[in-house]
Design a protein around this motif. Structure first.
Motif, PDB file in Angstrom:
ATOM      1  N   GLN A 177      45.971  48.992  37.330  1.00 36.16           N
ATOM      2  CA  GLN A 177      46.745  50.070  37.893  1.00 36.16           C
ATOM      3  C   GLN A 177      45.904  51.156  38.455  1.00 36.16           C
ATOM      4  O   GLN A 177      46.290  52.267  39.291  1.00 36.16           O
ATOM      5  N   LEU A 178      44.721  51.232  38.128  1.00 36.86           N
ATOM      6  CA  LEU A 178      43.659  51.990  38.739  1.00 36.86           C
ATOM      7  C   LEU A 178      43.541  51.993  40.052  1.00 36.86           C
ATOM      8  O   LEU A 178      43.898  50.828  40.724  1.00 36.86           O
ATOM      9  N   PRO A 179      43.285  52.910  40.957  1.00 35.01           N
ATOM     10  CA  PRO A 179      43.013  52.703  42.526  1.00 35.01           C
ATOM     11  C   PRO A 179      42.010  51.701  42.709  1.00 35.01           C
ATOM     12  O   PRO A 179      41.097  51.536  41.766  1.00 35.01           O
ATOM     13  N   GLU A 180      41.939  51.044  43.763  1.00 36.61           N
ATOM     14  CA  GLU A 180      41.108  49.853  43.771  1.00 36.61           C
ATOM     15  C   GLU A 180      39.596  50.220  43.947  1.00 36.61           C
ATOM     16  O   GLU A 180      39.022  49.705  43.144  1.00 36.61           O
ATOM     17  N   ALA A 181      39.293  51.486  44.269  1.00 37.40           N
ATOM     18  CA  ALA A 181      37.812  51.864  44.238  1.00 37.40           C
ATOM     19  C   ALA A 181      37.452  51.942  42.707  1.00 37.40           C
ATOM     20  O   ALA A 181      36.240  51.544  42.222  1.00 37.40           O
ATOM     21  N   GLN A 182      38.049  52.369  42.052  1.00 37.48           N
ATOM     22  CA  GLN A 182      37.805  52.892  40.473  1.00 37.48           C
ATOM     23  C   GLN A 182      38.057  51.471  39.811  1.00 37.48           C
ATOM     24  O   GLN A 182      36.921  51.147  39.081  1.00 37.48           O
ATOM     25  N   ARG A 183      38.821  50.499  40.094  1.00 37.72           N
ATOM     26  CA  ARG A 183      38.971  49.281  39.434  1.00 37.72           C
ATOM     27  C   ARG A 183      37.785  48.451  39.642  1.00 37.72           C
ATOM     28  O   ARG A 183      37.268  47.639  38.951  1.00 37.72           O
ATOM     29  N   ASN A 184      37.331  48.515  40.832  1.00 31.62           N
ATOM     30  CA  ASN A 184      35.943  47.669  41.325  1.00 31.62           C
ATOM     31  C   ASN A 184      34.917  48.122  40.763  1.00 31.62           C
ATOM     32  O   ASN A 184      34.162  47.385  40.234  1.00 31.62           O
ATOM     33  N   ILE A 202      29.778  56.008  42.495  1.00 35.65           N
ATOM     34  CA  ILE A 202      30.215  54.895  41.236  1.00 35.65           C
ATOM     35  C   ILE A 202      30.229  55.609  39.975  1.00 35.65           C
ATOM     36  O   ILE A 202      31.169  55.560  39.381  1.00 35.65           O
ATOM     37  N   MET A 203      29.358  56.646  39.771  1.00 36.54           N
ATOM     38  CA  MET A 203      29.537  57.660  38.655  1.00 36.54           C
ATOM     39  C   MET A 203      30.713  58.417  38.474  1.00 36.54           C
ATOM     40  O   MET A 203      31.569  58.416  37.552  1.00 36.54           O
ATOM     41  N   SER A 204      31.087  58.870  39.654  1.00 35.18           N
ATOM     42  CA  SER A 204      32.566  59.650  39.896  1.00 35.18           C
ATOM     43  C   SER A 204      33.803  58.826  39.711  1.00 35.18           C
ATOM     44  O   SER A 204      34.565  58.961  38.915  1.00 35.18           O
ATOM     45  N   ARG A 205      33.659  57.506  40.245  1.00 33.86           N
ATOM     46  CA  ARG A 205      34.686  56.652  39.942  1.00 33.86           C
ATOM     47  C   ARG A 205      34.831  56.013  38.730  1.00 33.86           C
ATOM     48  O   ARG A 205      36.043  56.268  38.077  1.00 33.86           O
ATOM     49  N   LEU A 206      33.767  55.947  38.000  1.00 30.26           N
ATOM     50  CA  LEU A 206      33.753  55.435  36.337  1.00 30.26           C
ATOM     51  C   LEU A 206      34.356  56.544  35.760  1.00 30.26           C
ATOM     52  O   LEU A 206      35.216  56.536  34.926  1.00 30.26           O
ATOM     53  N   ALA A 207      33.895  57.956  35.817  1.00 33.14           N
ATOM     54  CA  ALA A 207      34.523  59.227  35.216  1.00 33.14           C
ATOM     55  C   ALA A 207      35.888  59.238  35.327  1.00 33.14           C
ATOM     56  O   ALA A 207      36.547  59.392  34.374  1.00 33.14           O
TER      57      ALA A 207
END
Length: 168
Positions: free
Chosen positions: A105-112, A138-143
């Motif tokens: 359910q995460l946004p695609e960018a975060q899920r990837n 990447i760091m922001s998306r993971l956080a």
């Protein structure tokens, strides 16, 4: 090249499932990735991680397909709710399914980013290069993903605690 590709097939298919959420689309993505990798094998630099290159190809094909789907409007991929649910035979399996549903359910960018770093074990730099974004992204998306997943994990507990308190 063929040996490296055959060793990565399961991982590539898993990533294709993360992206598309449909088995037949994942199969097509992996097949297209294999064809492109074999056609362009001479582009791989000696000493580079070939698996990361395969993932980059798959991601590029996915992006191109997604853009094409947007142009064709309405044809495409299934929502997470339409996927077959795995059997809930064991609590651990059920919890794993719940985590995967929240991840999906995460946004695609975060899920990837989550998939490449936490499932495939890519470094932040390798994930950034694979997705062609800065490492800070990447760091922001993971956080953001960790924050969303932690918040989602806390909500069922809070609801069950409210129900217990209400019953008293």
């Amino acid at each position: 090249m063929r040996n490296e590709l055959s060793l990565c097939l399961a991982r590539l298919w898993r990533y294709a499932m993360v992206l598309s959420k449909k088995r037949d689309v994942a199969d097509d993505l992996v097949q297209a990735t294999c064809v492109r990798a074999l056609e362009r094998g001479q582009q791989v630099e000696a000493g580079s991680r070939v698996d990361r290159w395969f993932f980059s190809i798959l991601h590029s094909i996915w992006i191109n397909e997604t853009r094409a789907q947007q142009v064709r409007r309405g044809q495409g991929f299934v929502d997470i709710d339409e996927l077959d649910a795995a059997p809930d035979e064991f609590d651990n399996q059920r919890q794993a399914n719940q985590v995967m549903q929240r991840v999906n359910q995460l946004p695609e960018a975060q899920r990837n980013a989550v998939f490449l770093v936490y499932v495939e074990g890519f470094t932040y730099l390798e994930a950034a290069q694979t997705l062609d974004v800065p490492i800070g992204t990447i760091m922001s998306r993971l956080a953001s993903a960790r924050q969303t997943l932690a918040k989602g994990a806390a909500e069922p507990r809070a609801l069950s605690q409210r129900g217990e308190n209400h019953d008293r």
